[in-house]
Design a protein around this motif. Structure first.
Motif, PDB file in Angstrom:
ATOM      1  N   LYS A   3       0.851  -1.193   0.000  1.00 16.89           N
ATOM      2  CA  LYS A   3       0.000   0.000   0.000  1.00 16.89           C
ATOM      3  C   LYS A   3       0.884   1.241   0.000  1.00 16.89           C
ATOM      4  N   PHE A   4       0.552   2.184  -0.885  1.00 16.06           N
ATOM      5  CA  PHE A   4       1.301   3.433  -0.986  1.00 16.06           C
ATOM      6  C   PHE A   4       0.337   4.571  -0.717  1.00 16.06           C
ATOM      7  N   VAL A   5       0.687   5.431   0.230  1.00 14.40           N
ATOM      8  CA  VAL A   5      -0.201   6.513   0.669  1.00 14.40           C
ATOM      9  C   VAL A   5      -0.016   7.746  -0.198  1.00 14.40           C
ATOM     10  N   ILE A   6      -1.133   8.271  -0.697  1.00 10.67           N
ATOM     11  CA  ILE A   6      -1.144   9.522  -1.454  1.00 10.67           C
ATOM     12  C   ILE A   6      -1.598  10.623  -0.504  1.00 10.67           C
ATOM     13  N   GLU A   7      -0.806  11.690  -0.400  1.00 14.75           N
ATOM     14  CA  GLU A   7      -1.164  12.782   0.505  1.00 14.75           C
ATOM     15  C   GLU A   7      -2.085  13.809  -0.143  1.00 14.75           C
ATOM     16  N   GLY A   8      -2.071  13.923  -1.452  1.00 17.98           N
ATOM     17  CA  GLY A   8      -2.933  14.873  -2.156  1.00 17.98           C
ATOM     18  C   GLY A   8      -4.009  14.142  -2.931  1.00 17.98           C
ATOM     19  N   GLU A   9      -4.496  14.794  -3.974  1.00 18.90           N
ATOM     20  CA  GLU A   9      -5.531  14.195  -4.815  1.00 18.90           C
ATOM     21  C   GLU A   9      -4.966  13.078  -5.690  1.00 18.90           C
ATOM     22  N   PHE A  10      -3.709  13.245  -6.127  1.00 17.44           N
ATOM     23  CA  PHE A  10      -3.066  12.258  -6.993  1.00 17.44           C
ATOM     24  C   PHE A  10      -1.553  12.393  -6.875  1.00 17.44           C
ATOM     25  N   ILE A  11      -0.845  11.450  -7.486  1.00 16.78           N
ATOM     26  CA  ILE A  11       0.607  11.501  -7.625  1.00 16.78           C
ATOM     27  C   ILE A  11       0.915  11.092  -9.054  1.00 16.78           C
ATOM     28  N   THR A  12       1.923  11.700  -9.668  1.00 17.68           N
ATOM     29  CA  THR A  12       2.274  11.280 -11.026  1.00 17.68           C
ATOM     30  C   THR A  12       3.146  10.040 -10.964  1.00 17.68           C
ATOM     31  N   LEU A  13       3.188   9.330 -12.063  1.00 22.96           N
ATOM     32  CA  LEU A  13       4.005   8.120 -12.120  1.00 22.96           C
ATOM     33  C   LEU A  13       5.472   8.452 -11.851  1.00 22.96           C
ATOM     34  N   GLY A  14       5.968   9.542 -12.419  1.00 21.77           N
ATOM     35  CA  GLY A  14       7.351   9.951 -12.182  1.00 21.77           C
ATOM     36  C   GLY A  14       7.622  10.253 -10.722  1.00 21.77           C
ATOM     37  N   GLN A  15       6.687  10.949 -10.053  1.00 21.43           N
ATOM     38  CA  GLN A  15       6.843  11.247  -8.628  1.00 21.43           C
ATOM     39  C   GLN A  15       6.856   9.970  -7.805  1.00 21.43           C
ATOM     40  N   PHE A  16       5.978   9.034  -8.169  1.00 17.15           N
ATOM     41  CA  PHE A  16       5.946   7.766  -7.448  1.00 17.15           C
ATOM     42  C   PHE A  16       7.264   7.021  -7.592  1.00 17.15           C
ATOM     43  N   LEU A  17       7.793   6.957  -8.807  1.00 16.50           N
ATOM     44  CA  LEU A  17       9.046   6.229  -9.027  1.00 16.50           C
ATOM     45  C   LEU A  17      10.173   6.801  -8.186  1.00 16.50           C
ATOM     46  N   LYS A  18      10.191   8.111  -8.008  1.00 17.85           N
ATOM     47  CA  LYS A  18      11.195   8.729  -7.147  1.00 17.85           C
ATOM     48  C   LYS A  18      10.912   8.419  -5.679  1.00 17.85           C
ATOM     49  N   SER A  19       9.663   8.524  -5.265  1.00 15.71           N
ATOM     50  CA  SER A  19       9.294   8.274  -3.863  1.00 15.71           C
ATOM     51  C   SER A  19       9.565   6.832  -3.444  1.00 15.71           C
ATOM     52  N   ALA A  20       9.366   5.911  -4.375  1.00 14.17           N
ATOM     53  CA  ALA A  20       9.545   4.489  -4.075  1.00 14.17           C
ATOM     54  C   ALA A  20      10.975   4.023  -4.347  1.00 14.17           C
ATOM     55  N   ASP A  21      11.876   4.969  -4.620  1.00 10.89           N
ATOM     56  CA  ASP A  21      13.297   4.684  -4.835  1.00 10.89           C
ATOM     57  C   ASP A  21      13.595   3.795  -6.036  1.00 10.89           C
ATOM     58  N   TYR A  22      12.755   3.865  -7.062  1.00  8.42           N
ATOM     59  CA  TYR A  22      13.080   3.187  -8.314  1.00  8.42           C
ATOM     60  C   TYR A  22      14.090   4.006  -9.099  1.00  8.42           C
ATOM     61  N   VAL A  23      14.009   5.335  -8.965  1.00 11.58           N
ATOM     62  CA  VAL A  23      14.965   6.246  -9.602  1.00 11.58           C
ATOM     63  C   VAL A  23      15.380   7.288  -8.575  1.00 11.58           C
ATOM     64  N   TYR A  24      16.527   7.915  -8.819  1.00 17.02           N
ATOM     65  CA  TYR A  24      17.032   8.910  -7.870  1.00 17.02           C
ATOM     66  C   TYR A  24      16.833  10.337  -8.333  1.00 17.02           C
ATOM     67  N   SER A  25      16.504  10.508  -9.626  1.00 18.15           N
ATOM     68  CA  SER A  25      16.259  11.852 -10.137  1.00 18.15           C
ATOM     69  C   SER A  25      15.205  11.789 -11.231  1.00 18.15           C
ATOM     70  N   GLY A  26      14.603  12.930 -11.506  1.00 19.01           N
ATOM     71  CA  GLY A  26      13.591  12.989 -12.542  1.00 19.01           C
ATOM     72  C   GLY A  26      14.133  12.646 -13.918  1.00 19.01           C
ATOM     73  N   GLY A  27      15.411  12.910 -14.139  1.00 21.42           N
ATOM     74  CA  GLY A  27      16.025  12.601 -15.419  1.00 21.42           C
ATOM     75  C   GLY A  27      16.135  11.122 -15.701  1.00 21.42           C
ATOM     76  N   MET A  28      16.059  10.301 -14.685  1.00 17.60           N
ATOM     77  CA  MET A  28      16.167   8.855 -14.847  1.00 17.60           C
ATOM     78  C   MET A  28      14.830   8.191 -15.174  1.00 17.60           C
ATOM     79  N   VAL A  29      13.737   8.936 -15.000  1.00 24.03           N
ATOM     80  CA  VAL A  29      12.400   8.355 -15.136  1.00 24.03           C
ATOM     81  C   VAL A  29      12.157   7.830 -16.550  1.00 24.03           C
TER      82      VAL A  29
END
Length: 73
Positions: A3-29
């Motif tokens: 389960k992943f908690v969203i604090e706002g109305e939504f999260i973008t896929l790129g933001q999620f990938l960074k939050s979940a440590d799949y990538v370390y920067s937006g350029g890697m998305v």
């Protein structure tokens, strides 16, 4: 399923990938999306700006996520 908690109305896929440590920067998305199998609610997804809402299900290389609402208790 994780389960992943969203604090706002939504999260973008790129933001999620960074939050979940799949990538370390937006350029890697973009590279990550090209190299990995990602499904959002059963549909293949590769747009980093795709909005993910509460109750959406995301699968990345077989790992499943369910997005839930953050409750301020």
């Amino acid at each position: 399923m994780v389960k992943f908690v969203i604090e706002g109305e939504f999260i973008t896929l790129g933001q999620f990938l960074k939050s979940a440590d799949y990538v370390y920067s937006g350029g890697m998305v973009r590279h990550f999306l090209e190299e990995n199998e990602i499904y959002l609610n059963g549909e293949k997804e590769n747009r980093r700006g795709k909005k993910i809402f509460v109750n959406d299900k995301l699968i990345i290389n077989g790992k499943e996520y369910l997005f839930v609402k953050w409750l301020n208790i």
